[in-house]
Enzyme design. Sequence first.
Site, PDB file in Angstrom:
ATOM      1  N   HIS A  32      -5.109  -2.204  -3.490  1.00  0.00           N
ATOM      2  CA  HIS A  32      -3.729  -2.565  -3.143  1.00  0.00           C
ATOM      3  C   HIS A  32      -3.622  -2.885  -1.651  1.00  0.00           C
ATOM      4  O   HIS A  32      -3.001  -3.883  -1.270  1.00  0.00           O
ATOM      5  CB  HIS A  32      -2.784  -1.427  -3.532  1.00  0.00           C
ATOM      6  CG  HIS A  32      -1.348  -1.752  -3.321  1.00  0.00           C
ATOM      7  ND1 HIS A  32      -0.627  -1.229  -2.276  1.00  0.00           N
ATOM      8  CD2 HIS A  32      -0.494  -2.555  -4.014  1.00  0.00           C
ATOM      9  CE1 HIS A  32       0.613  -1.700  -2.348  1.00  0.00           C
ATOM     10  NE2 HIS A  32       0.722  -2.496  -3.383  1.00  0.00           N
ATOM     11  N   ASP A  51       1.303  -5.352  -6.468  1.00  0.00           N
ATOM     12  CA  ASP A  51       1.914  -4.085  -6.876  1.00  0.00           C
ATOM     13  C   ASP A  51       1.689  -3.816  -8.362  1.00  0.00           C
ATOM     14  O   ASP A  51       1.408  -2.682  -8.761  1.00  0.00           O
ATOM     15  CB  ASP A  51       3.407  -4.083  -6.550  1.00  0.00           C
ATOM     16  CG  ASP A  51       3.686  -4.047  -5.053  1.00  0.00           C
ATOM     17  OD1 ASP A  51       2.744  -3.837  -4.257  1.00  0.00           O
ATOM     18  OD2 ASP A  51       4.856  -4.225  -4.670  1.00  0.00           O
TER      19      ASP A  51
END
EC number: 3.1.1.4
Length: 152
Positions: free
Chosen positions: A75, A126
């Site tokens: 991420h 995300d």
Amino acid sequence: MNPAYFLVLAAVCVSLLGAANIPPQPLSFYRYTEMIQCTIRGSLTYLDYMDYGCYCGTGSRGTPVDELDRCCQTHDNCYAEAEEHPKCSSLVKSPYMNLYSYTCSGGTITCNADNDECGAFICNCDRTAALCFAKAPYNEENKEIDISKRCQ
């Protein structure tokens, strides 16, 4: 002074003092935490992922301690890519400021087609992380570790 006004004023002051210790969060952070809640369902919340391993929360260095920490590393790397993306380069379109739209149904996340190019990129960062979290085991011993020793 009317006692009722005094109580309201006191409550507001106490609330503001408490809020002063909470660091501001990027706008996209709220979308990200909602996605995590969509996929993990159960006793864990996004707060359980803050200060976990070497990459979840602040930090971002060293070797990930487990699969969940690798989700956070991926991420972080995705957001670093987004910062270099030509459509995410302005302050308003920064990965941390850009709001995107998505839907969550039964643990399935879909980034909406009406997102701009930067929003779509960030939404996918995300979404990928939230789905990764759902599959990775949570190891309590990797919460609040000493990053100076374990994240070299």
